[in-house]
Design a protein around this motif. Structure first.
Motif, PDB file in Angstrom:
ATOM      1  N   VAL A 141       0.822  -1.212   0.000  1.00 41.02           N
ATOM      2  CA  VAL A 141       0.000   0.000   0.000  1.00 41.02           C
ATOM      3  C   VAL A 141       0.852   1.255   0.000  1.00 41.02           C
ATOM      4  O   VAL A 141       0.571   2.219  -0.710  1.00 41.02           O
ATOM      5  N   THR A 142       1.888   1.261   0.839  1.00 40.95           N
ATOM      6  CA  THR A 142       2.709   2.463   0.997  1.00 40.95           C
ATOM      7  C   THR A 142       3.888   2.435   0.034  1.00 40.95           C
ATOM      8  O   THR A 142       4.288   1.386  -0.466  1.00 40.95           O
ATOM      9  N   GLY A 143       4.430   3.619  -0.229  1.00 43.80           N
ATOM     10  CA  GLY A 143       5.565   3.719  -1.122  1.00 43.80           C
ATOM     11  C   GLY A 143       5.516   5.000  -1.929  1.00 43.80           C
ATOM     12  O   GLY A 143       4.743   5.911  -1.647  1.00 43.80           O
ATOM     13  N   ARG A 144       6.335   5.062  -2.959  1.00 46.64           N
ATOM     14  CA  ARG A 144       6.442   6.263  -3.788  1.00 46.64           C
ATOM     15  C   ARG A 144       5.138   6.555  -4.528  1.00 46.64           C
ATOM     16  O   ARG A 144       4.747   7.704  -4.682  1.00 46.64           O
ATOM     17  N   HIS A 145       4.471   5.501  -5.011  1.00 44.27           N
ATOM     18  CA  HIS A 145       3.220   5.648  -5.751  1.00 44.27           C
ATOM     19  C   HIS A 145       2.110   4.898  -5.028  1.00 44.27           C
ATOM     20  O   HIS A 145       2.363   3.927  -4.307  1.00 44.27           O
ATOM     21  N   GLN A 146       0.876   5.330  -5.231  1.00 40.27           N
ATOM     22  CA  GLN A 146      -0.249   4.558  -4.738  1.00 40.27           C
ATOM     23  C   GLN A 146      -0.362   3.247  -5.522  1.00 40.27           C
ATOM     24  O   GLN A 146      -0.030   3.181  -6.696  1.00 40.27           O
ATOM     25  N   ALA A 147      -0.874   2.235  -4.841  1.00 42.93           N
ATOM     26  CA  ALA A 147      -1.173   0.980  -5.517  1.00 42.93           C
ATOM     27  C   ALA A 147      -2.395   1.180  -6.420  1.00 42.93           C
ATOM     28  O   ALA A 147      -3.153   2.125  -6.265  1.00 42.93           O
ATOM     29  N   GLY A 148      -2.561   0.265  -7.376  1.00 44.29           N
ATOM     30  CA  GLY A 148      -3.732   0.313  -8.245  1.00 44.29           C
ATOM     31  C   GLY A 148      -3.505   0.989  -9.577  1.00 44.29           C
ATOM     32  O   GLY A 148      -4.437   1.101 -10.381  1.00 44.29           O
ATOM     33  N   GLY A 176      -6.635 -10.156   0.525  1.00 41.57           N
ATOM     34  CA  GLY A 176      -6.059 -10.595  -0.743  1.00 41.57           C
ATOM     35  C   GLY A 176      -5.285  -9.486  -1.436  1.00 41.57           C
ATOM     36  O   GLY A 176      -4.471  -8.797  -0.824  1.00 41.57           O
ATOM     37  N   ASP A 177      -5.565  -9.277  -2.732  1.00 43.56           N
ATOM     38  CA  ASP A 177      -4.833  -8.296  -3.525  1.00 43.56           C
ATOM     39  C   ASP A 177      -5.600  -6.985  -3.674  1.00 43.56           C
ATOM     40  O   ASP A 177      -5.364  -6.239  -4.627  1.00 43.56           O
ATOM     41  N   VAL A 178      -6.506  -6.690  -2.757  1.00 44.16           N
ATOM     42  CA  VAL A 178      -7.300  -5.469  -2.880  1.00 44.16           C
ATOM     43  C   VAL A 178      -6.391  -4.243  -2.878  1.00 44.16           C
ATOM     44  O   VAL A 178      -5.413  -4.164  -2.130  1.00 44.16           O
ATOM     45  N   THR A 179      -6.677  -3.295  -3.767  1.00 40.09           N
ATOM     46  CA  THR A 179      -5.983  -2.007  -3.780  1.00 40.09           C
ATOM     47  C   THR A 179      -7.033  -0.903  -3.796  1.00 40.09           C
ATOM     48  O   THR A 179      -8.113  -1.066  -4.359  1.00 40.09           O
ATOM     49  N   VAL A 180      -6.691   0.215  -3.163  1.00 41.31           N
ATOM     50  CA  VAL A 180      -7.548   1.395  -3.169  1.00 41.31           C
ATOM     51  C   VAL A 180      -6.695   2.572  -3.623  1.00 41.31           C
ATOM     52  O   VAL A 180      -5.653   2.867  -3.024  1.00 41.31           O
ATOM     53  N   THR A 181      -7.124   3.222  -4.688  1.00 42.09           N
ATOM     54  CA  THR A 181      -6.401   4.346  -5.273  1.00 42.09           C
ATOM     55  C   THR A 181      -7.271   5.587  -5.170  1.00 42.09           C
ATOM     56  O   THR A 181      -8.436   5.558  -5.555  1.00 42.09           O
ATOM     57  N   VAL A 182      -6.706   6.679  -4.635  1.00 47.07           N
ATOM     58  CA  VAL A 182      -7.490   7.886  -4.365  1.00 47.07           C
ATOM     59  C   VAL A 182      -6.983   9.041  -5.219  1.00 47.07           C
ATOM     60  O   VAL A 182      -5.781   9.301  -5.306  1.00 47.07           O
ATOM     61  N   ILE A 225     -12.430   7.260  -5.728  1.00 48.37           N
ATOM     62  CA  ILE A 225     -11.946   6.108  -4.973  1.00 48.37           C
ATOM     63  C   ILE A 225     -12.060   4.906  -5.899  1.00 48.37           C
ATOM     64  O   ILE A 225     -13.154   4.477  -6.239  1.00 48.37           O
ATOM     65  N   GLN A 226     -10.920   4.394  -6.328  1.00 46.06           N
ATOM     66  CA  GLN A 226     -10.879   3.228  -7.209  1.00 46.06           C
ATOM     67  C   GLN A 226     -10.482   2.014  -6.371  1.00 46.06           C
ATOM     68  O   GLN A 226      -9.409   1.986  -5.776  1.00 46.06           O
TER      69      GLN A 226
END
Length: 388
Positions: A55-62, A114-120, A159-160
């Motif tokens: 989830v965390t890092g330079r870019h958002q997941a998703g 699981g592999d859920v990602t949330v991109t804002v 919110i994706q």
């Protein structure tokens, strides 16, 4: 805020999703489109639990993570209340996302995330409050072949939510809407599903869309291409974010299906079965736009989609496209593109508007653009680089 105090649209949404998850009354999904029951909920997945996504890092997941996009998506578009400060709200949403993806939110009811990602992402109105010249401050212009209600044009918040397990989509959405409370008002939402994945290169695949063609072959796939065309390099407030365009389109399947296979391939400029350009080569070969038959006809017709939307011809960078097939409110496509310059999309569509054989089969019914916020971590909350 108590459930009884929720605005009608959000209260109804939470009531429906809560009842649906509890009862397991989701329709069975098949083919390339997202089959749904009358409540609009997606079909369950029968796949095994996939690998979690950081989830965390330079870019958002998703966006680029996971590399192969999850098969199920829920996009929520909402507005913020006039007096709501975006900074605290976004920080809270970021914490809720971290809790959800860690599997520690009780609203998961024991399910693995699981592999859920949330991109804002945030819309132009909010970006302009931070800086009128920042990337993401410009609204998306109107184009031809649009039938978009005012409620489904623009928006303050995207919110994706993506996942391999479709049941996680309404659960994650309910958690995020609960956290936001009455600070946001939902505009519209869309469930979508990616079609069957087809190998297009040694290390990647792309899905088939409702029209039977492979979708998303061309794009910034290498790290160098993504640094050039996808991620924002500055100013610091938006660096490592990107710009998203969200368009929901109805597709006239009946009229397209009435064409012969050769006519369909002429619309796209690719072979339907393989995805290979009509000029030849392999599926990931660059279309030979100057290639002609012995009698002087272009192998790729002058109005073929791959010619009209070709980045080199348009003079723009590449978009990273993650499109999803839909069947509600009508059969079609939820088109999502990511790029570091809005002109990449607008110039491409403006050129397509003049003569693209694919456009007459489409009608856009929702349209928006958002700044996808830079990545975040516990010391740098979501949205803090832009809103403090």
């Amino acid at each position: 805020m108590h459930r009884a105090d929720l605005p009608p649209s959000r209260r109804a949404f939470l009531d429906v999703t809560g009842a649906t998850v509890a009862a397991g009354l989701l329709a069975v999904c098949s083919g390339d489109s997202a089959r749904s029951d009358r409540s609009g909920d997606p079909a369950p997945s029968t796949s095994t639990t996939p690998t979690p996504v950081a989830v965390t890092g330079r870019h958002q997941a998703g966006v680029t993570l996971p590399r192969s996009a999850q098969p199920h998506l829920l996009a929520l578009v909402a507005d913020l209340g006039a007096t709501v400060m975006p900074g605290p709200l976004l920080a809270e949403l970021g914490e809720t996302i971290r809790t959800l993806t860690a599997g520690s939110d009780p609203r998961l009811l024991g399910r693995s995330p699981g592999d859920v990602t949330v991109t804002v992402g945030v819309g132009p109105r909010l970006v302009r409050t931070a800086g009128a010249t920042l990337p993401g401050a410009a609204d998306l212009p109107r184009f031809s072949r649009e039938r978009v209600a005012s409620r489904e044009r623009g928006g303050d918040l995207l919110i994706q939510i993506c996942a391999g397990d479709a049941l996680l989509l309404p659960v994650a959405a309910a958690a995020l809407l609960d956290q936001a409370g009455d600070r946001i008002q939902e505009r519209w939402r869309q469930f979508g599903r990616r079609g069957t994945e087809v190998p297009v290169a040694e290390d990647r695949s792309a899905p088939r869309n409702l029209l039977g063609f492979i979708d998303g072959i061309v794009g910034p796939h290498t790290t160098a291409e993504q640094e050039r065309d996808l991620w924002l390099a500055g100013p610091p407030a938006v660096a490592s974010g990107t710009l998203a365009v969200l368009r929901r389109m109805e597709i006239d399947l009946t009229r397209f299906a009435a064409l012969s296979v050769a006519e369909q391939e002429a619309v796209f400029g690719r072979r339907r079965a393989s995805g290979v350009p009509l000029s030849g080569g392999s599926v990931d070969s660059a279309p030979g736009l100057s290639a002609k038959t012995p009698d002087g006809r272009y192998l790729i017709p002058v109005d073929a989609h791959v010619r009209r939307a070709n980045p080199t011809v348009v003079g723009v960078g590449h978009m990273l496209r993650r499109s999803y097939s839909i069947d509600d409110p009508a059969p079609g496509l939820l088109f999502i593109s990511f790029q570091n310059d809005l002109r990449t999309f607008t110039a491409t569509l403006a050129r397509m508007d003049t003569s693209d054989a694919l456009l007459p089969f489409t009608t856009t019914t929702a349209s928006a653009t958002f700044l996808i916020l830079p990545g975040y971590d516990p010391r740098r909350p979501l949205g803090s680089t832009l809103f403090g």
